[in-house]
Every structure is written in structure tokens, then in C-alpha cells.
Design a protein around this motif. Structure first.
Motif, PDB file in Angstrom:
ATOM      1  N   LEU A   1     -32.075  -8.847  -5.153  1.00  0.00           N
ATOM      2  CA  LEU A   1     -33.390  -8.587  -5.762  1.00  0.00           C
ATOM      3  C   LEU A   1     -33.294  -8.578  -7.291  1.00  0.00           C
ATOM      4  CD1 LEU A   1     -35.099  -5.713  -3.721  1.00  0.00           C
ATOM      5  CD2 LEU A   1     -36.124  -7.873  -4.390  1.00  0.00           C
ATOM      6  N   LYS A   2     -32.259  -7.899  -7.787  1.00  0.00           N
ATOM      7  CA  LYS A   2     -32.074  -7.747  -9.242  1.00  0.00           C
ATOM      8  C   LYS A   2     -31.911  -9.113  -9.912  1.00  0.00           C
ATOM      9  CE  LYS A   2     -28.061  -6.571 -10.694  1.00  0.00           C
ATOM     10  NZ  LYS A   2     -26.793  -5.859 -10.752  1.00  0.00           N
ATOM     11  N   THR A   3     -31.075  -9.959  -9.316  1.00  0.00           N
ATOM     12  CA  THR A   3     -30.843 -11.294  -9.885  1.00  0.00           C
ATOM     13  C   THR A   3     -32.152 -12.083  -9.918  1.00  0.00           C
ATOM     14  OG1 THR A   3     -28.637 -11.240  -8.953  1.00  0.00           O
ATOM     15  CG2 THR A   3     -29.442 -13.389  -9.638  1.00  0.00           C
ATOM     16  N   PHE A   4     -32.897 -12.025  -8.823  1.00  0.00           N
ATOM     17  CA  PHE A   4     -34.165 -12.759  -8.766  1.00  0.00           C
ATOM     18  C   PHE A   4     -35.136 -12.245  -9.823  1.00  0.00           C
ATOM     19  CE2 PHE A   4     -38.424 -13.697  -7.329  1.00  0.00           C
ATOM     20  CZ  PHE A   4     -38.328 -14.984  -6.826  1.00  0.00           C
ATOM     21  N   VAL A   5     -35.270 -10.920  -9.914  1.00  0.00           N
ATOM     22  CA  VAL A   5     -36.250 -10.321 -10.835  1.00  0.00           C
ATOM     23  C   VAL A   5     -35.910 -10.665 -12.285  1.00  0.00           C
ATOM     24  CG1 VAL A   5     -37.083  -8.125 -11.771  1.00  0.00           C
ATOM     25  CG2 VAL A   5     -36.951  -8.452  -9.307  1.00  0.00           C
ATOM     26  N   LEU A   6     -34.639 -10.533 -12.668  1.00  0.00           N
ATOM     27  CA  LEU A   6     -34.266 -10.770 -14.064  1.00  0.00           C
ATOM     28  C   LEU A   6     -34.501 -12.231 -14.457  1.00  0.00           C
ATOM     29  CD1 LEU A   6     -31.023  -8.607 -14.440  1.00  0.00           C
ATOM     30  CD2 LEU A   6     -33.273  -8.141 -15.393  1.00  0.00           C
ATOM     31  N   LEU A   7     -34.103 -13.169 -13.583  1.00  0.00           N
ATOM     32  CA  LEU A   7     -34.292 -14.587 -13.905  1.00  0.00           C
ATOM     33  C   LEU A   7     -35.777 -14.957 -13.892  1.00  0.00           C
ATOM     34  CD1 LEU A   7     -31.300 -16.099 -11.911  1.00  0.00           C
ATOM     35  CD2 LEU A   7     -31.541 -16.016 -14.385  1.00  0.00           C
ATOM     36  N   ASN A   8     -36.516 -14.402 -12.928  1.00  0.00           N
ATOM     37  CA  ASN A   8     -37.960 -14.666 -12.850  1.00  0.00           C
ATOM     38  C   ASN A   8     -38.662 -14.144 -14.102  1.00  0.00           C
ATOM     39  OD1 ASN A   8     -40.526 -15.160 -11.983  1.00  0.00           O
ATOM     40  ND2 ASN A   8     -40.421 -13.929 -10.142  1.00  0.00           N
TER      41      ASN A   8
END
Lengths: 69, 280
Positions: free
Chosen positions: B210-217
Motif C-alpha cells: 500500500l505504502k509503495t503505491f500511495v507514495l508513487l501515486n
């Protein structure tokens, strides 16, 4: 063992249903994003962990812990 | 919304798998399959699980729940076009969660990892300056208003490239196997997460996806703007691959050097923010 599995099954089913319900109610416009979001923030972690706990392998009392220096 | 949450977890985990694969290929290793992180979750969720006798039980389990909850909240903030300050607050909370992971376990490796997570809070200071520069340019910190600003004036990546670089470094500091990954370096076994095994580790992996997705998004939204879903996912992948190159080619810094580099970046960003403030 069975009792614990049953408890986790009930928790997974309940929290999963709540997540699904929040998503559906938001999609049809009954729940606004904030309300649905708050429900998801509470229910989603419970669903994830209870689902994992439901199918986890056997249970033991604990290991011999490292007590520190 | 539920669909977005599931997409974020699965795509985030795939991105982390691709990250490992790219690093391995650059280092001339075959590397794991790209779905390795998904397999990790399944593997850990089927392992025997208990709370170690030396651990603080409530904190040991509670941090896993909090870790998933805060990044679920972060994803919803991004979807709703909410404030960057909330995202920033969640990013800070994640540090406290890492600290909680390490200290709750009773293991010296976990404790050292927890202490290093406090040291690595230096990586958040460039984020402070990056956010302030965004506010100076756009006059707002709401993501949907920033996106609207970019629709009218062009992407912030071109208007304020140093702010984008600072944010890029913030994301780099959160990537595994990177130069700033001092919280989980090998001399600490697995750092703050050493003692979290079984379903606790599986829960932590969900949080990492989730964290990886949120930061890149958030990076794409704030510095490039609103895009169709397929293009958003493609750009996130492109940014991740660039991060993987940096991680593959840069050795992990010592804690002292990690903080020093981040403070230098903050200093440079501060000078840039002052110049922008004076000129605008």
C-alpha cells in the motif's frame, strides 16, 4: 483449535462483509467517501489479519525467547 | 473504493517485486520472480504465529493493525484529493509505527532498527521543504487543487524540478535495498521487523504494498497531474524502475552518512524555497 479457527472465521466474515458493504454503499451513493473511508480504515486491517489467522498453521505456546544481554 | 484498495495492495506488491527483479538484473543475478512479494504474503500467512514471550503483546500486534490502517487512510486521502499535510502526517506516523515494531519485540535487532527509524526521520525534512515549495507555487496543499493548477499551468515537475527531486529522494528513502534503508540493513538481520513473523509479517507486507503505491501515486499526481489509470500505472512503474537503478548502483550508507546527505539536500532545498519565496 477449532474454537479459535471458528472465532477467526467469524471475524474475517464480519470484517470482510463490512468492507464490502462500505464499498457498495459508497458506489451507489448512500455513503460519502469520508464515512466509507473511516469504516474501511477500521475494518480492512481486521479483515486482513483475521483472514491470515484463519488459515495459519498449528499453534504452540511460544519459543524460548532471547532475554537480552 | 474497495476495488482501488485491492488494486493498490496487489500493484504495490508487484512494484516491490519488480524493484527486486530490476536490482538483481543490474547486479547480474537472476533475481526472484516479480510476484515474489505476493508469494511472501502467502508464505508468511501460512506460518505458525505467536507473540514472543519478551514482546509487549498489545504493541506487537497493534502496530501491524495501525500500519495497515494508516496507509489505507493515505490511499483514501489520495483518491479523495485531500490535503498533502495529511499524507505528510501519515508519513510521520509510519516512523512511529516502525519504532513501535522494533521496540515492542524485545529483540536487540528490532530495537536497533527502531532507533535507526528515528535517526532516519531526517529523510522527512526534505519533504517539509518540498511541500512548502508546492504551497508557494500553487497557493494550496489540497491534491485536487494542485492537480487543477497543473491543468492550467503545466506540471510542477517542470515548474519546480528541485521540489520533485526532493520528493523523489523521500520516496527513495522508503524503498527497500536503497542507500537510505538503514532501518533494515543486514547487520540488524531484518531491522525493526526481525521478530514479526507469520501473519504479523504478512500484514506488514500488505502495508508495504500500500505504502509503495500511495507514495508513487502521490508523486505522479502532485508533480505531473491527473492521468488515465493505465498511464498512471505505467508512469509509477517507470519511476519505480528509476528508483531501482539508484538502489542497485548505490551502496547502503552508514546511518551518519545517510543523515548527512539528507541534511545537505534539505539545505539546498531550503535555499531554493527562499529563492522561490522572494521571486513569487
Amino acid at each position: 483449535m477449532m474454537a479459535r479457527k471458528q472465532k477467526m472465521a467469524i471475524l474475517a466474515l464480519l470484517s470482510g462483509s463490512v468492507c464490502l458493504l462500505a464499498g457498495v454503499l459508497h458506489t451507489i451513493g448512500t455513503f460519502d467517501l469520508v464515512a466509507a473511508g473511516i469504516v474501511l480504515i477500521i475494518a480492512f486491517p481486521a479483515f486482513v489479519l483475521s483472514l491470515f489467522a484463519l488459515w495459519m498453521a498449528g499453534e504452540h505456546a511460544g519459543d524460548i525467547p532471547f532475554m537480552g544481554y | 473504493m474497495l476495488a482501488e484498495l485491492l488494486l493498490a495492495v496487489v500493484y504495490g506488491l508487484l512494484l516491490l517485486g519488480i524493484h527486486r527483479k530490476v536490482i538483481a538484473r543490474i547486479q547480474k543475478r537472476p533475481g526472484p520472480p516479480i510476484w515474489q512479494e505476493v508469494l511472501h504474503i502467502l508464505k508468511f500467512s501460512f506460518k505458525t504465529t505467536w507473540v514472543p514471550a519478551t514482546a509487549s503483546g498489545v504493541l506487537f500486534v497493534g502496530v501491524v493493525i495501525i500500519a495497515i490502517a494508516i496507509w489505507t487512510a493515505a490511499l483514501l486521502v489520495v483518491i479523495a484529493g485531500g490535503s498533502l499535510m495529511i499524507l505528510f502526517g501519515i508519513y510521520m506516523l509510519h516512523k512511529i509505527v516502525e519504532h513501535g515494531f522494533g521496540l515492542s519485540s524485545g529483540s536487540p535487532y528490532g530495537k536497533f532498527g527502531g532507533v535507526r527509524s528515528v535517526i532516519s526521520a531526517a529523510s522527512e525534512i526534505p519533504l517539509f521543504v518540498s511541500v512548502s515549495v508546492i504551497a508557494l507555487f500553487t497557493g494550496t496543499l489540497m491534491i485536487d487543487e494542485i492537480v487543477a493548477f497543473e491543468g492550467a499551468n503545466g506540471p510542477l515537475l517542470l515548474l519546480a524540478p528541485p521540489a520533485a527531486i526532493a520528493m523523489y529522494l523521500v520516496i527513495l528513502s522508503k524503498m527497500p535495498f536503497g542507500p537510505f534503508s538503514i532501518v533494515e540493513s543486514k547487520e540488524l538481520v531484518s531491522g525493526y521487523k526481525t521478530e514479526h513473523f507469520g501473519i504479523w509479517r504478512a500484514g506488514l507486507e500488505v502495508c508495504n504494498g500500500l505504502k509503495t503505491f500511495v507514495l508513487l501515486n502521490a508523486f505522479v499526481l502532485v508533480f505531473i497531474g491527473a492521468l488515465p489509470l493505465w498511464l498512471l500505472l505505467l508512469l509509477m512503474l517507470a519511476i519505480l524502475v528509476s528508483l531501482s537503478f539508484v538502489c542497485a548502483l548505490t551502496p547502503m550508507l552508514s546511518p551518519f552518512d545517510s543523515v548527512t546527505v539528507q541534511m545537505i539536500i534539505t539545505g539546498l532545498m531550503l535555499v531554493y524555497a527562499i529563492v522561490v519565496w522572494v521571486m513569487i
